[in-house]
Design a protein around this motif. Structure first.
Motif, mmCIF file in Angstrom:
data_model
loop_
_atom_site.group_PDB
_atom_site.id
_atom_site.type_symbol
_atom_site.label_atom_id
_atom_site.label_comp_id
_atom_site.label_asym_id
_atom_site.label_seq_id
_atom_site.Cartn_x
_atom_site.Cartn_y
_atom_site.Cartn_z
ATOM 1 N N GLU A 1 0.835 -1.192 0.000
ATOM 2 C CA GLU A 1 0.000 0.000 0.000
ATOM 3 C C GLU A 1 0.877 1.251 0.000
ATOM 4 O O GLU A 1 2.045 1.212 0.369
ATOM 5 C CB GLU A 1 -0.904 -0.023 1.249
ATOM 6 N N ASP A 2 0.302 2.352 -0.398
ATOM 7 C CA ASP A 2 0.958 3.644 -0.349
ATOM 8 C C ASP A 2 1.406 3.904 1.097
ATOM 9 O O ASP A 2 0.611 3.727 2.024
ATOM 10 C CB ASP A 2 -0.031 4.718 -0.814
ATOM 11 N N PRO A 3 2.661 4.317 1.328
ATOM 12 C CA PRO A 3 3.143 4.531 2.696
ATOM 13 C C PRO A 3 2.294 5.503 3.511
ATOM 14 O O PRO A 3 2.115 5.313 4.710
ATOM 15 C CB PRO A 3 4.562 5.069 2.497
ATOM 16 N N ASP A 4 1.757 6.559 2.893
ATOM 17 C CA ASP A 4 0.931 7.514 3.644
ATOM 18 C C ASP A 4 -0.373 6.877 4.114
ATOM 19 O O ASP A 4 -0.821 7.120 5.235
ATOM 20 C CB ASP A 4 0.647 8.763 2.801
ATOM 21 N N ALA A 5 -0.982 6.054 3.259
ATOM 22 C CA ALA A 5 -2.216 5.359 3.653
ATOM 23 C C ALA A 5 -1.921 4.367 4.777
ATOM 24 O O ALA A 5 -2.694 4.245 5.738
ATOM 25 C CB ALA A 5 -2.827 4.645 2.451
ATOM 26 N N MET B 1 -2.095 2.889 10.670
ATOM 27 C CA MET B 1 -1.354 2.557 11.890
ATOM 28 C C MET B 1 -1.512 3.630 12.969
ATOM 29 O O MET B 1 -1.397 3.333 14.156
ATOM 30 C CB MET B 1 0.124 2.320 11.571
ATOM 31 N N ALA B 2 -1.808 4.867 12.573
ATOM 32 C CA ALA B 2 -2.046 5.925 13.558
ATOM 33 C C ALA B 2 -3.289 5.623 14.392
ATOM 34 O O ALA B 2 -3.428 6.117 15.514
ATOM 35 C CB ALA B 2 -2.196 7.275 12.873
ATOM 36 N N THR C 1 12.736 6.553 21.458
ATOM 37 C CA THR C 1 11.335 6.267 21.781
ATOM 38 C C THR C 1 10.790 5.252 20.774
ATOM 39 O O THR C 1 11.032 5.385 19.578
ATOM 40 C CB THR C 1 10.491 7.546 21.720
ATOM 41 N N VAL C 2 10.059 4.267 21.281
ATOM 42 C CA VAL C 2 9.446 3.260 20.404
ATOM 43 C C VAL C 2 7.994 3.024 20.802
ATOM 44 O O VAL C 2 7.620 3.184 21.959
ATOM 45 C CB VAL C 2 10.200 1.906 20.429
ATOM 46 N N SER C 3 7.193 2.658 19.818
ATOM 47 C CA SER C 3 5.840 2.181 20.098
ATOM 48 C C SER C 3 5.636 0.817 19.437
ATOM 49 O O SER C 3 4.561 0.247 19.515
ATOM 50 C CB SER C 3 4.790 3.185 19.619
ATOM 51 N N SER C 4 6.684 0.327 18.793
ATOM 52 C CA SER C 4 6.608 -0.983 18.141
ATOM 53 C C SER C 4 7.402 -1.995 18.957
ATOM 54 O O SER C 4 8.546 -2.311 18.664
ATOM 55 C CB SER C 4 7.145 -0.889 16.710
ATOM 56 N N TYR D 1 -1.779 7.266 20.243
ATOM 57 C CA TYR D 1 -2.913 7.068 19.345
ATOM 58 C C TYR D 1 -3.081 8.321 18.491
ATOM 59 O O TYR D 1 -3.013 9.438 19.007
ATOM 60 C CB TYR D 1 -4.196 6.799 20.139
ATOM 61 N N ASP D 2 -3.292 8.139 17.207
ATOM 62 C CA ASP D 2 -3.527 9.238 16.271
ATOM 63 C C ASP D 2 -2.421 10.304 16.360
ATOM 64 O O ASP D 2 -2.684 11.495 16.393
ATOM 65 C CB ASP D 2 -4.908 9.849 16.501
ATOM 66 N N ARG D 3 -1.183 9.812 16.445
ATOM 67 C CA ARG D 3 0.024 10.644 16.464
ATOM 68 C C ARG D 3 0.123 11.568 17.682
ATOM 69 O O ARG D 3 0.813 12.582 17.663
ATOM 70 C CB ARG D 3 0.146 11.449 15.166
#
Length: 193
Positions: free
Chosen positions: A24-28, A33-34, A57-60, A185-187
Motif C-alpha cells: 500500500e501507499d506509505p501515507d495510507a 497505523m495511527a 522512543t518506540v511504540s513498536s 494514538y492518532d500521532r
C-alpha cells in the motif's frame, strides 16, 4: 532474495477480491497505523566505550515468547540507539564481535512522561538525562522496565527488528497500585481514561 512480487489476496466479505503487489501507499499505511493504540517505551543502551547513553522512543514493541521471555522491537534507520546495538557475533549494527549481544533497557513510560517520549523520538534529543549515571539505563518513574540482551537482528524494509532475551523485568507501583502507562494514538500521547 527474489525480486518476484508477492500477490496476496484479501477477502473482505464483499464479492470483489483485492489484489496487492508491492504494498500500500506509505501515507495510507501510516494513517491506518495511527489508529492503532500502543504503549510507549524508551529503548536505551549504554556505550561500553565511553558510558554515554543512546536512547530512542518506540511504540513498536511486542512479546514473542514467554519461555524463554523474548521481545521484538522495530527501530528505524535513524534511531539513536540502533548503531549501539549488536547481536552475538556483532555483525548486525555497528557490531563489536562480542560472543554476547548488547545489553539494553526498555522503560515502558508512565502517563506523565510524554515530554520524555517526545524528546527521545528525536534523533538528537536535548535536555537533562533521565538515566542513572551507572548501571542499566532505565527511566526513573517508568511504569515497567525490562533489561534485555540482543539475540538477533533482522532487516525489514527501512527498519531493523531487534530480537532480545529479557534478563530482568519488573512493574513499578505507585500509592494506588500499578502506575498507568503512556499511550500513543492518532500521532498524539494519551492517558488511560
Amino acid at each position: 532474495m527474489s525480486d518476484r512480487k508477492i500477490e496476496a489476496e484479501i477477502h473482505t466479505g464483499r464479492p470483489a477480491t483485492v489484489r496487492e503487489g508491492s504494498g500500500e501507499d506509505p501515507d495510507a499505511f501510516r494513517a491506518v497505523m495511527a489508529g492503532w493504540v500502543t504503549g510507549v517505551a524508551i529503548v536505551a543502551v549504554r556505550d561500553s566505550d565511553d558510558g554515554q547513553i543512546h536512547a530512542t522512543t518506540v511504540s513498536s514493541l511486542a512479546s514473542v515468547s514467554a519461555d524463554p521471555p523474548r521481545i521484538v522491537i522495530s527501530l528505524g534507520a535513524g534511531a539513536q540507539a540502533l548503531p549501539f546495538l549488536a547481536a552475538p557475533g556483532g555483525a548486525d549494527a555497528g557490531g563489536t564481535g562480542d560472543p554476547e549481544g548488547t545489553r539494553f533497557a526498555v522503560s515502558v513510560l508512565s502517563e506523565g512522561q510524554a515530554d520524555l517520549a517526545r524528546r527521545y523520538a528525536d534523533s538528537y534529543p536535548v535536555g537533562p538525562s533521565p538515566f542513572p549515571e551507572d548501571g542499566d539505563p532505565v527511566v526513573d518513574g517508568a511504569a515497567a522496565v525490562m533489561v534485555c540482551e540482543v539475540t538477533g537482528m533482522v532487516p525489514v524494509g527501512s527498519c531493523r527488528l531487534v530480537v532480545a532475551l529479557v534478563r530482568k523485568a519488573y512493574v513499578n507501583e505507585g500509592a494506588g497500585g500499578r502506575i498507568p502507562p503512556l499511550l500513543h494514538y492518532d500521532r498524539e500521547y494519551h492517558s488511560l481514561p
